[in-house]
Design a protein around this motif. Structure first.
Motif, PDB file in Angstrom:
ATOM      1  N   ARG A 131     -11.686  12.586 -10.821  1.00 27.44           N
ATOM      2  CA  ARG A 131     -12.340  13.493  -9.869  1.00 27.44           C
ATOM      3  C   ARG A 131     -11.766  14.898 -10.007  1.00 27.44           C
ATOM      4  NH1 ARG A 131     -15.012  16.544  -8.090  1.00 27.44           N
ATOM      5  NH2 ARG A 131     -15.752  16.850  -5.978  1.00 27.44           N
ATOM      6  N   ARG A 132     -10.480  14.983 -10.273  1.00 24.07           N
ATOM      7  CA  ARG A 132      -9.845  16.302 -10.451  1.00 24.07           C
ATOM      8  C   ARG A 132     -10.437  17.007 -11.660  1.00 24.07           C
ATOM      9  NH1 ARG A 132      -7.590  19.856  -7.074  1.00 24.07           N
ATOM     10  NH2 ARG A 132      -6.765  21.495  -8.361  1.00 24.07           N
ATOM     11  N   ILE A 133     -10.627  16.299 -12.754  1.00 26.74           N
ATOM     12  CA  ILE A 133     -11.231  16.900 -13.943  1.00 26.74           C
ATOM     13  C   ILE A 133     -12.629  17.418 -13.612  1.00 26.74           C
ATOM     14  CG2 ILE A 133     -12.279  16.340 -16.193  1.00 26.74           C
ATOM     15  CD1 ILE A 133      -9.874  14.636 -16.786  1.00 26.74           C
ATOM     16  N   ARG A 134     -13.404  16.587 -12.934  1.00 30.26           N
ATOM     17  CA  ARG A 134     -14.776  16.978 -12.605  1.00 30.26           C
ATOM     18  C   ARG A 134     -14.833  18.131 -11.605  1.00 30.26           C
ATOM     19  NH1 ARG A 134     -17.400  12.887 -10.233  1.00 30.26           N
ATOM     20  NH2 ARG A 134     -15.672  11.441 -10.146  1.00 30.26           N
ATOM     21  N   SER A 135     -13.744  18.356 -10.855  1.00 31.60           N
ATOM     22  CA  SER A 135     -13.704  19.474  -9.900  1.00 31.60           C
ATOM     23  C   SER A 135     -13.559  20.810 -10.620  1.00 31.60           C
ATOM     24  CB  SER A 135     -12.547  19.302  -8.905  1.00 31.60           C
ATOM     25  OG  SER A 135     -11.307  19.650  -9.507  1.00 31.60           O
ATOM     26  N   GLY A 136     -13.082  20.776 -11.858  1.00 26.80           N
ATOM     27  CA  GLY A 136     -12.867  22.010 -12.604  1.00 26.80           C
ATOM     28  C   GLY A 136     -11.671  22.797 -12.108  1.00 26.80           C
ATOM     29  N   ARG A 137     -10.761  22.113 -11.427  1.00 22.80           N
ATOM     30  CA  ARG A 137      -9.563  22.782 -10.898  1.00 22.80           C
ATOM     31  C   ARG A 137      -8.327  22.256 -11.611  1.00 22.80           C
ATOM     32  NH1 ARG A 137     -12.407  22.245  -5.517  1.00 22.80           N
ATOM     33  NH2 ARG A 137     -13.137  24.358  -5.155  1.00 22.80           N
TER      34      ARG A 137
END
Length: 185
Positions: A111-117
Motif C-alpha cells: 500500500r505504501r508503494i501504491r501511495s507514491g510516498r
C-alpha cells in the motif's frame, strides 16, 4: 548527532532534499549490526522533517500487527499509514514470522508503494539476506522495499555497548564498588 559520520551526512542530505525525495518517492533502507545507530538516524530524519511540519510516522511492525489485530477494518488502518508523507518502519525482521504477520507486512509495504510516498526502513538483516531471500512471502516484501529504498550500511561498534560500559564505570564510582566488581558484571 555526529555529522562527520557518512550516513548521518546522507541523512542530512535526505532532509535537505526532502521535496525531491518526496516527489520521486525515494526512501532509505538503513541496515547493519545491532546498536550502530540505524534507529537514531531514522529518528533524526523524522525530527528534522517534523520541524518542517511534514507528517511523519515512525513505528515498527510488531506495533502495527498489535494495533491491527483487533480491528474489523484493517484496510482503514493500512490506508492511514499510507497517508503520512513519510513512514518509517524500525527494526524490520524482529516481528513474528507467522503467515498472518507476513500478510500484514506485505499489505503495509504494498500500500505504501501504491501511495507514491517515501518509506524509510531500519533492519539488522544483512543486505545479502534481503536480496537472496528464498521464502516467497518474504521475497515479495523485500523486493518491494528494495524498489523504494536505497540501501545504506550503518556499521561500527554497538553504541549501546559503549553507553553500558560508561554507565557501569559511573555506577562503580558512585556506588564505590571498586572491590567486588563481579557483583555489577
Amino acid at each position: 548527532a555526529d555529522m562527520s559520520d557518512t550516513v548521518m551526512h546522507r541523512a542530512k542530505k535526505y532532509v535537505d532534499n526532502w521535496e525531491e525525495m518526496k516527489r520521486n518517492h525515494i526512501g532509505c533502507l538503513f541496515w547493519g549490526p545491532v546498536g550502530t545507530g540505524k534507529s537514531f538516524i531514522a529518528g533524526c530524519i523524522a525530527n528534522e522533517l517534523l520541524k518542517q511540519e511534514v507528517m511523519v510516522k515512525m513505528t515498527n511492525f510488531n506495533t502495527i500487527i498489535d494495533d491491527i489485530f483487533p480491528l474489523a477494518d484493517k484496510t482503514e488502518y493500512i490506508n492511514a499509514l499510507a497517508s503520512y508523507q513519510l513512514l518509517i518502519i524500525d527494526d524490520l525482521g524482529v516481528e513474528r514470522n507467522s503467515e498472518y504477520a507476513l500478510g500484514i507486512i506485505f499489505s503495509v509495504i504494498d500500500r505504501r508503494i501504491r501511495s507514491g510516498r517515501p518509506l524509510i526502513i531500519t533492519t539488522n538483516l544483512p543486505l545479502k539476506e534481503i536480496k537472496n531471500e528464498t521464502m516467497l512471502d518474504k521475497r515479495r516484501i523485500y523486493d518491494r522495499i528494495l524498489e523504494m529504498c536505497t540501501p545504506m550500511y550503518v556499521g561500527g561498534t554497538s553504541k549501546r555497548e559503549v553507553i553500558a560500559s560508561m554507565k557501569m564505570e559511573k555506577a562503580k564510582t558512585l556506588l564505590n564498588t571498586n572491590r567486588g566488581e563481579e557483583d555489577c558484571e
